[in-house]
Design a protein around this motif. Structure first.
Motif, short mmCIF file in Angstrom:
data_model
loop_
_atom_site.label_atom_id
_atom_site.label_comp_id
_atom_site.label_asym_id
_atom_site.label_seq_id
_atom_site.Cartn_x
_atom_site.Cartn_y
_atom_site.Cartn_z
N GLN A 1 0.81 -1.22 0.00
CA GLN A 1 0.00 0.00 0.00
C GLN A 1 0.85 1.27 0.00
O GLN A 1 0.46 2.29 -0.57
CB GLN A 1 -0.92 0.01 1.22
CG GLN A 1 -2.12 -0.92 1.10
CD GLN A 1 -3.04 -0.77 2.30
OE1 GLN A 1 -2.62 -0.94 3.44
NE2 GLN A 1 -4.29 -0.48 2.05
N GLU A 2 2.01 1.20 0.63
CA GLU A 2 2.87 2.37 0.75
C GLU A 2 3.84 2.51 -0.43
O GLU A 2 4.60 3.48 -0.50
CB GLU A 2 3.67 2.30 2.06
CG GLU A 2 2.82 2.31 3.32
CD GLU A 2 2.10 3.63 3.51
OE1 GLU A 2 2.59 4.66 2.98
OE2 GLU A 2 1.05 3.64 4.17
N ALA A 3 3.81 1.56 -1.37
CA ALA A 3 4.75 1.61 -2.49
C ALA A 3 4.28 2.58 -3.57
O ALA A 3 3.08 2.84 -3.72
CB ALA A 3 4.90 0.21 -3.09
N ARG A 4 5.24 3.09 -4.33
CA ARG A 4 4.90 3.89 -5.51
C ARG A 4 4.32 2.99 -6.60
O ARG A 4 3.37 3.36 -7.29
CB ARG A 4 6.16 4.60 -6.02
CG ARG A 4 5.98 5.41 -7.30
CD ARG A 4 5.08 6.61 -7.09
NE ARG A 4 5.01 7.44 -8.28
CZ ARG A 4 4.31 8.58 -8.35
NH1 ARG A 4 3.65 9.00 -7.29
NH2 ARG A 4 4.29 9.29 -9.45
N MET B 1 -3.10 -4.39 -7.59
CA MET B 1 -4.29 -3.67 -8.06
C MET B 1 -5.35 -3.61 -6.99
O MET B 1 -6.02 -2.58 -6.83
CB MET B 1 -4.82 -4.36 -9.32
CG MET B 1 -3.93 -4.21 -10.54
SD MET B 1 -4.58 -5.12 -11.98
CE MET B 1 -3.37 -4.66 -13.23
N ALA B 2 -5.52 -4.71 -6.24
CA ALA B 2 -6.52 -4.72 -5.17
C ALA B 2 -6.17 -3.73 -4.06
O ALA B 2 -7.07 -3.26 -3.35
CB ALA B 2 -6.64 -6.13 -4.59
N LEU B 3 -4.90 -3.40 -3.93
CA LEU B 3 -4.45 -2.47 -2.89
C LEU B 3 -4.28 -1.05 -3.42
O LEU B 3 -3.76 -0.19 -2.72
CB LEU B 3 -3.15 -2.98 -2.28
CG LEU B 3 -3.30 -4.24 -1.42
CD1 LEU B 3 -1.94 -4.90 -1.17
CD2 LEU B 3 -3.99 -3.92 -0.11
N GLY B 4 -4.70 -0.82 -4.67
CA GLY B 4 -4.66 0.53 -5.22
C GLY B 4 -3.27 1.01 -5.59
O GLY B 4 -2.98 2.20 -5.48
N VAL B 5 -2.43 0.08 -6.06
CA VAL B 5 -1.05 0.42 -6.41
C VAL B 5 -0.80 0.10 -7.88
O VAL B 5 -1.18 -0.98 -8.35
CB VAL B 5 -0.06 -0.37 -5.53
CG1 VAL B 5 1.38 -0.09 -5.91
CG2 VAL B 5 -0.30 -0.03 -4.06
N PRO B 6 -0.17 0.99 -8.65
CA PRO B 6 0.13 0.72 -10.05
C PRO B 6 1.08 -0.46 -10.20
O PRO B 6 1.85 -0.77 -9.29
CB PRO B 6 0.80 2.02 -10.54
CG PRO B 6 0.43 3.05 -9.54
CD PRO B 6 0.26 2.34 -8.24
N VAL B 7 1.04 -1.09 -11.37
CA VAL B 7 1.85 -2.27 -11.63
C VAL B 7 2.66 -2.07 -12.91
O VAL B 7 2.14 -1.59 -13.92
CB VAL B 7 0.97 -3.52 -11.79
CG1 VAL B 7 1.81 -4.74 -12.16
CG2 VAL B 7 0.19 -3.79 -10.51
#
Length: 394
Positions: free
Chosen positions: A291-294, A313-319
């Protein structure tokens, strides 16, 4: 409908992709409520030996003798209020039996289930009921350079398992096509049920938690998984160096096949202190770290599925992940896709994700839509429908 799942890969230290698959499947089926889930387990010792001696020379001799003289193994129902099936030293004996005879060991249950689902190819067949097997990938056969698994033995095992299975399940269309092509199977023999993630249900427990900065930096590029050759960590490190980003590259996971060669790229990194290695992390801490990652970076060279893609993606982080194959299939149009063999392509992806806020926001929104397909409710329903179809056909 009583479904038995094998417990071969559950409860392993630090977990594996198959561990997650098996536990997620059990949770989804339980939530469906249309099936009773039981487990096929092995007792930890040979009965005549203490558990601590299970890998001794004498234990191996006893195991070989039992495999040599057994054509079937009894799996007994536990009487302590569960429907789990237990068989003594089952999984080791089964592999030894296959090495000797080249065929699966039959399992006879004293309480007959409706269906047996092997969540990984194992040299067994449950008698008296349909058998389903999940094949996660053909990496040991198609890309033996990426692992230590014997490709000839794996080929023989998969062929044997496929011939005896009532249905083969796999986790991506890419792997399904590999199976159909390599084993020359009719299409109806193999079905695809993409994995699911139950992260939305895990988030509630994390609502008030924050990961301390001493444990894992925030705002970095995060990779999670085994450090091994097929994960392309060497090129990722070189791309991070070329990008000149000040954001850390965080590598979370144990070392596997070829790890030292991949990590040798650190020797040429102008700022090696910007690359953080964390061999393992508790699940709650890992979710917080994501969650805290860019962005989550996953430029893998070969995958059966690519679970970190949908977890991010489920945690709202770009991949950021690889063009082609399974990773592109799972990511859809919701990730930044790179050529995994081209360090410059990975570098450009890191630079853009580092600097472009619009791209960052676009990928977050696209990922949140994409991950809806991988929900637990539909996942359990797909398997329940498959089980009903298999039982009806029998």
């Amino acid at each position: 409908m009583q479904i038995v799942l094998d417990a071969r890969n559950t409860g392993r230290a630090m977990g594996t992709g198959v561990t997650t698959y098996t536990n997620t499947l059990a949770a989804a089926l339980t939530k469906q409520g249309s099936s009773t889930i039981s487990w096929l387990r092995e007792s930890p010792s040979l009965g005549v030996l203490p558990a601590v001696a299970s890998h001794s020379r004498y234990a191996r001799y006893i195991r070989f003798f039992k495999a040599l003289t057994s054509q079937k193994r009894l799996a007994s129902c536990v009487t302590s209020g569960t429907t789990d099936l237990i068989s003594n030293d089952l999984f080791r004996i089964g592999h030894v039996h296959f090495n000797i005879y080249g065929r699966p060991l039959s399992i006879v249950a004293d309480t007959q289930p409706d269906l047996m689902h092997w969540t990984y190819p194992l040299p067994f067949t449950m008698t008296g009921c349909p058998n389903i097997v999940t094949i996660h990938d053909l990496i040991p056969i198609l890309h033996p350079e990426f692992c230590t698994t014997n490709p000839e033995r794996m080929q023989k095992l998969l062929q044997c398992v496929i011939e005896r299975a009532d249905k083969v399940v796999t986790i991506s269309n890419t792997v399904r096509q590999d199976i159909l092509t390599h084993f020359n199977l009719p299409p109806q023999r193999v079905c695809v049920i993409h994995q699911a993630t139950n992260i939305p249900e895990e988030l509630e427990a994390l609502r008030y938690r924050k990961l301390g900065p001493a444990a894992c930096p925030t705002g970095g590029f995060l990779y999670m998984g085994t450090i091994e050759r097929r994960k392309n960590i060497g090129r990722l490190i070189r791309a991070h160096a070329r990008s000149r980003t000040t954001r850390p590259l965080i590598l979370i996971g144990p070392e596997g096949f070829g790890a030292q060669e991949e990590l040798a790229a650190l020797n040429d990194h102008p700022y090696p202190e910007r690359v953080l290695r964390l061999p393992w992390m508790l699940r709650d801490d890992l979710l917080c770290a994501i969650q805290e990652a860019r962005a989550v970076v996953f430029p893998s060279l070969a995958e059966g599925f690519g679970l970190p893609i949908i977890e991010a993606m489920a945690l709202g982080v770009p991949v950021l992940t690889s063009l082609g194959g399974t990773t592109e299939e799972i990511a859809g149009q919701a990730a930044y896709l790179v050529d995994p063999l081209d360090v410059d392509s990975i570098t450009e992806g890191l630079i853009r994700l580092d600097r472009e806020e619009l791209l960052h926001t676009t990928l977050v929104n696209a990922g949140s839509r994409r991950v809806q397909y991988f929900n637990m409710q539909d996942y359990g329903a797909r398997f329940s429908a498959l089980y009903r179809d298999v039982l009806a056909s029998k």
